[in-house]
Design an enzyme around this catalytic site. Structure first.
Site, PDB file in Angstrom:
ATOM      1  N   LYS A   9       0.823  -1.222   0.000  1.00 50.88           N
ATOM      2  CA  LYS A   9       0.000   0.000   0.000  1.00 50.88           C
ATOM      3  C   LYS A   9       0.857   1.272   0.000  1.00 50.88           C
ATOM      4  O   LYS A   9       0.441   2.307  -0.492  1.00 50.88           O
ATOM      5  CB  LYS A   9      -0.943  -0.001   1.208  1.00 50.88           C
ATOM      6  CG  LYS A   9      -2.104  -0.978   1.065  1.00 50.88           C
ATOM      7  CD  LYS A   9      -3.068  -0.858   2.226  1.00 50.88           C
ATOM      8  CE  LYS A   9      -4.251  -1.774   2.050  1.00 50.88           C
ATOM      9  NZ  LYS A   9      -5.253  -1.626   3.123  1.00 50.88           N
ATOM     10  N   ASP A  13     -10.080   3.066   2.068  1.00 52.32           N
ATOM     11  CA  ASP A  13     -10.254   2.392   3.367  1.00 52.32           C
ATOM     12  C   ASP A  13     -10.953   3.309   4.376  1.00 52.32           C
ATOM     13  O   ASP A  13     -11.855   2.891   5.093  1.00 52.32           O
ATOM     14  CB  ASP A  13      -8.888   1.962   3.941  1.00 52.32           C
ATOM     15  CG  ASP A  13      -8.375   0.674   3.320  1.00 52.32           C
ATOM     16  OD1 ASP A  13      -9.190  -0.106   2.787  1.00 52.32           O
ATOM     17  OD2 ASP A  13      -7.147   0.455   3.356  1.00 52.32           O
TER      18      ASP A  13
HETATM   19  P1  NAP Z   1      -0.026  -3.130   9.066  1.00 49.53           P
HETATM   20  O1  NAP Z   1       0.249  -1.857   8.376  1.00 49.53           O
HETATM   21  O2  NAP Z   1       0.936  -4.263   8.903  1.00 49.53           O
HETATM   22  O3  NAP Z   1      -0.177  -2.801  10.645  1.00 49.53           O
HETATM   23  C1  NAP Z   1      -0.428  -3.828  11.571  1.00 49.53           C
HETATM   24  C2  NAP Z   1      -0.488  -3.216  12.977  1.00 49.53           C
HETATM   25  O4  NAP Z   1      -0.808  -4.273  13.882  1.00 49.53           O
HETATM   26  C3  NAP Z   1       0.827  -2.612  13.446  1.00 49.53           C
HETATM   27  O5  NAP Z   1       0.544  -1.543  14.273  1.00 49.53           O
HETATM   28  C4  NAP Z   1       1.463  -3.768  14.254  1.00 49.53           C
HETATM   29  O6  NAP Z   1       2.274  -3.313  15.324  1.00 49.53           O
HETATM   30  C5  NAP Z   1       0.229  -4.408  14.858  1.00 49.53           C
HETATM   31  N1  NAP Z   1       0.461  -5.834  15.098  1.00 49.53           N
HETATM   32  C6  NAP Z   1       0.746  -6.793  14.184  1.00 49.53           C
HETATM   33  N2  NAP Z   1       0.878  -7.985  14.789  1.00 49.53           N
HETATM   34  C7  NAP Z   1       0.695  -7.770  16.117  1.00 49.53           C
HETATM   35  C8  NAP Z   1       0.730  -8.613  17.269  1.00 49.53           C
HETATM   36  N3  NAP Z   1       0.976  -9.921  17.164  1.00 49.53           N
HETATM   37  N4  NAP Z   1       0.494  -8.057  18.477  1.00 49.53           N
HETATM   38  C9  NAP Z   1       0.246  -6.720  18.586  1.00 49.53           C
HETATM   39  N5  NAP Z   1       0.214  -5.869  17.533  1.00 49.53           N
HETATM   40  C10 NAP Z   1       0.425  -6.391  16.311  1.00 49.53           C
HETATM   41  O7  NAP Z   1      -1.448  -3.736   8.651  1.00 49.53           O
HETATM   42  P2  NAP Z   1      -2.769  -2.938   8.273  1.00 49.53           P
HETATM   43  O8  NAP Z   1      -2.812  -2.665   6.814  1.00 49.53           O
HETATM   44  O9  NAP Z   1      -2.902  -1.786   9.209  1.00 49.53           O
HETATM   45  O10 NAP Z   1      -3.910  -4.044   8.544  1.00 49.53           O
HETATM   46  C11 NAP Z   1      -4.191  -4.430   9.862  1.00 49.53           C
HETATM   47  C12 NAP Z   1      -5.476  -5.262   9.925  1.00 49.53           C
HETATM   48  O11 NAP Z   1      -6.580  -4.535   9.402  1.00 49.53           O
HETATM   49  C13 NAP Z   1      -5.436  -6.574   9.127  1.00 49.53           C
HETATM   50  O12 NAP Z   1      -6.065  -7.568   9.911  1.00 49.53           O
HETATM   51  C14 NAP Z   1      -6.249  -6.274   7.895  1.00 49.53           C
HETATM   52  O13 NAP Z   1      -6.876  -7.441   7.352  1.00 49.53           O
HETATM   53  C15 NAP Z   1      -7.298  -5.335   8.478  1.00 49.53           C
HETATM   54  N6  NAP Z   1      -7.896  -4.461   7.449  1.00 49.53           N
HETATM   55  C16 NAP Z   1      -9.244  -4.575   7.252  1.00 49.53           C
HETATM   56  C17 NAP Z   1      -9.852  -3.769   6.311  1.00 49.53           C
HETATM   57  C18 NAP Z   1     -11.338  -3.897   6.089  1.00 49.53           C
HETATM   58  O14 NAP Z   1     -11.818  -3.406   5.057  1.00 49.53           O
HETATM   59  N7  NAP Z   1     -12.072  -4.505   6.998  1.00 49.53           N
HETATM   60  C19 NAP Z   1      -9.106  -2.822   5.579  1.00 49.53           C
HETATM   61  C20 NAP Z   1      -7.735  -2.708   5.839  1.00 49.53           C
HETATM   62  C21 NAP Z   1      -7.139  -3.540   6.786  1.00 49.53           C
HETATM   63  P3  NAP Z   1       3.807  -2.836  15.122  1.00 49.53           P
HETATM   64  O15 NAP Z   1       3.737  -1.471  14.497  1.00 49.53           O
HETATM   65  O16 NAP Z   1       4.332  -2.803  16.495  1.00 49.53           O
HETATM   66  O17 NAP Z   1       4.451  -3.870  14.234  1.00 49.53           O
END
Ligand code: NAP
Length: 296
Positions: free
Chosen positions: A81, A117
């Site tokens: 992204k 989003d």
């Molecule tokens: P991202 O940029 O990789 O960010 C993930 C975040 O989660 C980071 O802050 C990370 O912390 C934290 N994290 C990851 N693993 C963790 C763990 N085991 N324990 C605690 N914190 C953890 O991902 P993203 O794009 O934001 O997406 C995150 C989630 O949102 C995913 O599940 C995705 O499927 C969902 N999502 C849903 C939609 C929808 O339309 N419903 C749209 C977009 C995303 P650190 O910074 O410390 O690594």
């Protein structure tokens, strides 16, 4: 670049096929082909939506290839992204600010980047009647790409205080700094998600709690991003971005306490619908999209 089956069905219309796709790595299962095909069916369109699992080294060629082959647009997901912005010609103002895009459209030789989003979240929040955002206090779990989109949606809606809790506290601090620069009067703080005092304290008075971490997602469905403290605001509203499972353990546990909780399937449908509008200028039937992907 691996392109699994698009799973498209030919329809009876004589209209030329509309080519769409998703770039990410890994991709595994995605409901996007189903969502967009359902959106197109209302208009008798022959939508072909392909999943393109793409190595980072091939990302530039992949996006230019889609443009050259006459694709109308594509979606972009984890982990590209942010990276995809190196290969686009124009960015919407939101993309410029967030530094992340989930939707590209091809206009002649130009590749335009959008972020749907934040709009998808806001639309679903309102449709599910989750309550006023203006002046309310929000707690955000996570500080990644989707957290940024969510805080943008909240800031646009005049949220009160925003407290971000993240595993790496510095990432939360960077997010707050970015918003403070953009939105004068933005009131935000960042903490470690492991903080034993700040999180329970914040949840005593928070009106909005949003999980943007993947904790609790398939296959680790028994996990929760935080322990629920004993004393939380009974008026709290919980939104979990996870859509697989359709209801997370965290949402179930909060519902047992009488907290209204919603998970991310509606946001997923709406972010797709906003992309569809951008690509084709048509108003899709989001109910039909939802039913096609998630059942009734
Ligand atoms: P991202 O940029 O990789 O960010 C993930 C975040 O989660 C980071 O802050 C990370 O912390 C934290 N994290 C990851 N693993 C963790 C763990 N085991 N324990 C605690 N914190 C953890 O991902 P993203 O794009 O934001 O997406 C995150 C989630 O949102 C995913 O599940 C995705 O499927 C969902 N999502 C849903 C939609 C929808 O339309 N419903 C749209 C977009 C995303 P650190 O910074 O410390 O690594």
């Amino acid at each position: 670049m691996k392109s699994p089956e698009s799973g498209n069905r030919q329809n009876s219309s004589d209209s030329p096929p509309i080519l769409l796709g998703l770039l990410g790595y890994p991709l595994g299962h995605s409901v996007s082909p189903v969502l967009h095909r359902a959106a197109g069916e209302t208009f008798g369109m022959d939508i072909h939506y392909y999943l393109f699992e793409t190595e980072e080294a091939d990302l530039r060629d992949a996006v230019r290839g889609l443009r050259a082959l006459g694709f109308t647009g594509c979606n972009v997901t984890i982990p590209y992204k942010e990276k995809i912005l190196d290969y686009v010609d124009e960015k919407s103002e939101v993309v410029e600010f967030l530094g992340a895009a989930n939707t590209l459209s091809f206009r002649g030789r130009s590749i335009l980047a959008h972020n749907t989003d934040w709009q998808g979240f806001l639309q679903d929040w309102n449709e599910k009647e989750m309550g006023e955002i203006e002046g309310k206090n929000a707690v955000i779990l996570g500080a990644g790409g989707s957290a940024s989109a969510i805080v943008y949606a909240l800031a646009q809606s005049g949220v009160g205080e925003v407290q971000v809790f993240n595993r790496h506290k510095e990432r939360g601090e960077e997010l707050i700094e970015k918003f403070s620069r953009k939105f004068p009067g933005f009131n935000g703080k960042a903490y470690s998600i492991e903080s034993m005092t700040k999180l329970p304290q914040a949840l005593k008075s928070a009106h909005i709690l949003i999980n943007t971490t993947p904790v609790g997602m398939f296959p680790d469905m028994g996990r929760m991003p935080i322990h629920i403290p004993k004393s939380i605001n009974p008026e709290l509203r919980y939104y979990d971005l996870i859509y697989n499972p359709i209801k997370t353990k965290m949402a179930e546990e909060l519902e047992k306490l009488g907290i209204k909780s919603v998970c991310g399937s509606g946001m997923l449908v709406h972010q797709a619908a906003f992309a569809f509008r951008r690509w084709l200028g048509l108003e899709p039937d989001t109910g039909a999209m939802y039913r096609a992907a998630f059942g009734s």
